[in-house]
Design a protein around this motif. Structure first.
Motif, PDB file in Angstrom:
ATOM      1  N   CYS A  86       9.364   2.498  -2.621  1.00 35.45           N
ATOM      2  CA  CYS A  86       8.303   2.586  -1.619  1.00 35.45           C
ATOM      3  C   CYS A  86       7.968   4.041  -1.243  1.00 35.45           C
ATOM      4  O   CYS A  86       7.533   4.808  -2.073  1.00 35.45           O
ATOM      5  N   TYR A 110       7.271  -1.851  -3.808  1.00 36.98           N
ATOM      6  CA  TYR A 110       6.621  -1.845  -2.500  1.00 36.98           C
ATOM      7  C   TYR A 110       6.660  -3.231  -1.860  1.00 36.98           C
ATOM      8  O   TYR A 110       6.748  -4.249  -2.554  1.00 36.98           O
ATOM      9  N   THR A 113       3.062  -6.290   2.218  1.00 38.84           N
ATOM     10  CA  THR A 113       2.129  -5.678   3.158  1.00 38.84           C
ATOM     11  C   THR A 113       2.917  -4.772   4.082  1.00 38.84           C
ATOM     12  O   THR A 113       4.133  -4.938   4.239  1.00 38.84           O
ATOM     13  N   TRP A 114       2.247  -3.818   4.695  1.00 37.90           N
ATOM     14  CA  TRP A 114       2.970  -2.853   5.533  1.00 37.90           C
ATOM     15  C   TRP A 114       2.070  -2.424   6.704  1.00 37.90           C
ATOM     16  O   TRP A 114       1.599  -1.290   6.767  1.00 37.90           O
ATOM     17  N   TYR A 125      -2.760   0.953   7.942  1.00 35.73           N
ATOM     18  CA  TYR A 125      -2.258   1.428   6.658  1.00 35.73           C
ATOM     19  C   TYR A 125      -2.768   0.548   5.535  1.00 35.73           C
ATOM     20  O   TYR A 125      -2.588  -0.676   5.554  1.00 35.73           O
ATOM     21  N   ASP A 126      -3.395   1.164   4.542  1.00 35.73           N
ATOM     22  CA  ASP A 126      -3.912   0.439   3.380  1.00 35.73           C
ATOM     23  C   ASP A 126      -2.877   0.522   2.266  1.00 35.73           C
ATOM     24  O   ASP A 126      -2.844   1.483   1.496  1.00 35.73           O
ATOM     25  N   ASN A 127      -2.025  -0.478   2.178  1.00 34.36           N
ATOM     26  CA  ASN A 127      -0.936  -0.503   1.210  1.00 34.36           C
ATOM     27  C   ASN A 127      -1.455  -0.440  -0.223  1.00 34.36           C
ATOM     28  O   ASN A 127      -0.848   0.193  -1.086  1.00 34.36           O
ATOM     29  N   ASN A 131      -0.591   2.925  -2.565  1.00 31.05           N
ATOM     30  CA  ASN A 131       0.279   2.771  -3.730  1.00 31.05           C
ATOM     31  C   ASN A 131      -0.403   3.227  -5.011  1.00 31.05           C
ATOM     32  O   ASN A 131       0.238   3.786  -5.905  1.00 31.05           O
ATOM     33  N   ALA A 150       4.973  -4.874  -6.521  1.00 37.62           N
ATOM     34  CA  ALA A 150       4.825  -5.193  -5.104  1.00 37.62           C
ATOM     35  C   ALA A 150       5.307  -6.607  -4.835  1.00 37.62           C
ATOM     36  O   ALA A 150       5.145  -7.508  -5.667  1.00 37.62           O
ATOM     37  N   CYS A 175      -4.340  -7.705   7.214  1.00 35.68           N
ATOM     38  CA  CYS A 175      -3.888  -6.458   6.601  1.00 35.68           C
ATOM     39  C   CYS A 175      -3.916  -6.546   5.074  1.00 35.68           C
ATOM     40  O   CYS A 175      -3.700  -7.610   4.492  1.00 35.68           O
ATOM     41  N   GLN A 177      -2.999  -6.534   1.328  1.00 36.49           N
ATOM     42  CA  GLN A 177      -1.803  -6.822   0.554  1.00 36.49           C
ATOM     43  C   GLN A 177      -1.715  -5.887  -0.642  1.00 36.49           C
ATOM     44  O   GLN A 177      -2.729  -5.467  -1.196  1.00 36.49           O
ATOM     45  N   ALA A 178      -0.493  -5.575  -1.032  1.00 36.50           N
ATOM     46  CA  ALA A 178      -0.271  -4.668  -2.157  1.00 36.50           C
ATOM     47  C   ALA A 178      -0.501  -5.399  -3.475  1.00 36.50           C
ATOM     48  O   ALA A 178      -0.676  -6.617  -3.518  1.00 36.50           O
TER      49      ALA A 178
END
Length: 260
Positions: A86, A110, A113-114, A125-127, A131, A150, A175, A177-178
């Motif tokens: 991460c 990763y 989601t974060w 935060y745009d995961n 990334n 991810a 939010c 998702q990665a």
């Protein structure tokens, strides 16, 4: 533990390499865990055991800092494989420590989601974007292939969280998702991309493609000034205590009937 033993056995049985992230218990403390990663060979052997060196932001409430023992590149029949967890992929010195070992394939992992704040506010935060930026930057700088993995939050996981706190539904659903994908040594995305779905992603990695880009920038070769820059890395497991002197004394037997 037995769970990882089963995975190692499966790797040997199917002759595949496995990179897996897990929360590792501290055998000396009931209140401490590490964010860890294992690289397991196609023979079922552990090639590298890495602990995330610094938990990111609110992760510090759960995970403990790791150490440099896992900053290793494993030389395998597939190529030289390194991995970071991460936010470590934002650490230039951690990344360089792998570059300097001839890394050819870089695995980065990763969460699904974060979120850092409620979706209704700005600056979340745009995961997904973060990334992609980090993966492209490392692959372009190191001239390596990237395997970006991810986690995936399925319906069962979502329901598990919301049943315990209904207020977080908005955060989880809104939010970003990665995604899981592959990157070539130019920083371009190649192969299959998995986003908001679970499955198997595929890409062909031809390590010969790492050679020509190094003629442009070889930061562990001619494109550096080692007379100016000097990086030293301590690759030792953290010790909670260091004993000096003799071992613990042998206490006498205080039971009279067993006395010599």
């Amino acid at each position: 533990g037995p769970e990882l033993g089963l995975i190692a056995a499966a790797a040997k049985r199917h002759q595949v390499f496995v990179s897996i992230g897990f929360s590792e218990k501290n055998p000396l403390s009931a209140g401490s865990v590490w964010n860890s990663n294992l690289l397991i060979s196609d023979e079922g052997k552990i090639l590298n055991h890495h602990r995330k060196i610094v938990p990111t932001f609110y992760e510090k409430l759960v995970w403990a800092p790791g150490d440099g023992a896992g900053l290793q590149v494993s030389d395998t029949r597939l190529g030289k494989i390194g991995a970071l967890i991460c936010g470590e992929n934002t650490n230039p010195l951690a990344r360089y420590s792998l570059m300097a070992q001839g890394e050819q394939i870089h695995i980065s992992t990763y969460p699904a989601t974060w979120p850092t704040r409620k979706p209704s506010s700005t600056g979340n935060y745009d995961n997904l974007a973060a990334n992609r930026i980090r993966a492209a930057a490392h692959c372009f700088e190191a001239k390596v292939f990237g395997v970006v993995c991810a986690g995936f939050m399925d319906q069962a996981m979502r329901d598990f969280f919301i049943q315990r706190d209904a207020q977080i539904a908005e955060i989880i659903d809104a939010c970003q998702q990665a995604a899981s994908f592959f990157v070539d040594p130019t920083g371009a995305v190649i192969g299959t991309t998995l986003h908001k779905e679970e499955g198997i992603a595929y890409a062909e990695l031809d390590l010969r493609a790492c050679v020509e880009p190094k003629q442009f920038h070889d930061v562990v070769g001619y494109y550096n000034r080692f007379d100016i820059f000097d990086l030293r890395v301590t690759r030792e497991r953290t010790k909670v205590i260091t004993w000096e002197g003799e071992a613990s004394p042998q206490w006498p037997n205080l039971l009279e009937d067993e006395a010599p």
